[in-house]
Design a protein around this motif. Structure first.
Motif, short mmCIF file in Angstrom:
data_model
loop_
_atom_site.label_atom_id
_atom_site.label_comp_id
_atom_site.label_asym_id
_atom_site.label_seq_id
_atom_site.Cartn_x
_atom_site.Cartn_y
_atom_site.Cartn_z
N LEU A 1 -4.34 6.04 4.25
CA LEU A 1 -4.43 4.58 4.26
C LEU A 1 -5.37 4.28 4.90
N PRO B 1 0.29 6.51 -0.63
CA PRO B 1 -1.13 6.94 -0.19
C PRO B 1 -1.13 8.40 0.68
N ALA C 1 0.95 -1.24 0.05
CA ALA C 1 0.01 -0.09 -0.02
C ALA C 1 0.98 1.13 -0.15
N LEU C 2 2.09 1.20 0.76
CA LEU C 2 2.69 2.33 0.79
C LEU C 2 3.41 2.58 -0.68
N ILE D 1 -4.81 8.08 8.40
CA ILE D 1 -4.89 6.70 8.74
C ILE D 1 -6.39 6.61 9.20
#
Ligand code: ATP
Length: 241
Positions: A162, A159, A154-155, A193
């Protein structure tokens, strides 16, 4: 514009056929916040995350990101704009290597290869264990290592938001601690987040703010500390009588 919320969900309804799973929720995320969404099984937490990521359509309501309505944007375009999901169960490609999994995270990017390599290095610094396992087939990793690969992947999409769906699921307490340290370091880089978590105590201690969901509705919201002290939360979610 740092004044306007990063993300705003208003009167959001989401249905699976005739079943209304999310029944008119309002949720706001400000830039750089770490916010959790807690609640019992079936409350609609995963549905909410998947809706923000674009995997499910809103049947009613509005979704704004960076001030623009995004409810019609497909998932890959939301990803390109900085909304990344680490799904429940991690969703890693078990037959691919760790490195191939990480590089999948960058597929939607249009910037230079050098920027992607720099982000690979960033991920290795944050997740040294992942670097050690780079050429291993992902399906042979431990659950904790797989979760780290899912976060690393995902990183690689760079992003700004997240979305983490139950990152602690099925992991031993010490491994959960490691995962939460990683999440904290991601937050320290300024990534906003939204965390869905079954472990309400952990989530509330960890987050600045939280929302409590029950049967498709948000029933309580406040700072992590305030909710930890709330008698209703204590009896319903923290296992106290
Ligand atoms: P859990 O922690 O168990 O994942 P949750 O809070 O994430 O719970 P959701 O998975 O969002 O809850 O589910 C919300 C409601 O929608 C539940 O009643 C569930 O049975 C229903 N639901 C979820 N997925 C589907 C689906 N694909 N088809 C039909 N109903 C669904």
């Amino acid at each position: 514009n740092e004044q306007q919320p990063l993300l705003q969900l208003q009167d959001a309804h989401v249905a699976y056929g005739a079943i209304m799973a999310v029944k008119g929720i309002d949720l706001v995320l400000h830039h750089g916040e770490l916010v959790s969404l807690i609640g019992a099984n079936g409350a609609g937490k995963t549905t909410t995350l998947n809706t923000i990521a674009g995997l499910l359509p809103l049947t009613q309501g509005r979704l704004h990101y960076e001030g623009a309505a995004i409810e019609r944007l497909p998932t890959h375009q939301r990803l390109r704009q900085g909304i990344a999901l680490v799904p429940e169960g991690r969703g890693i490609f078990t037959r691919l290597t760790v490195e191939e999994n990480l590089r999948m995270g960058a597929y939607a990017r249009r910037d230079a290869a050098a920027a992607i390599e720099a982000d690979m290095e960033r991920v290795f610094t944050m997740l040294p264990r992942v670097k050690e396992r780079l050429h291993q087939v992902a399906g042979t990793l431990s659950g904790g290592e797989q979760q780290m690969v899912a976060i690393g992947r995902a990183l690689l999409s760079r992003p700004r938001l997240l979305l983490l769906d139950e990152p602690s699921m099925g992991l031993a307490p010490l491994v959960v601690e490691k995962i939460f340290e990683v999440i904290r370091s991601v937050a320290a880089e300024g990534v906003t987040i939204l965390l869905v978590e079954q472990n309400a105590t952990l989530a509330l201690e960890f987050s600045q703010r939280a929302y409590v969901m029950e049967s498709g509705r948000i029933t309580l919201t406040g700072s992590g500390q305030a909710l930890l002290a709330d008698p209703k939360v204590r009896s319903a979610y923290l296992g106290e009588l």
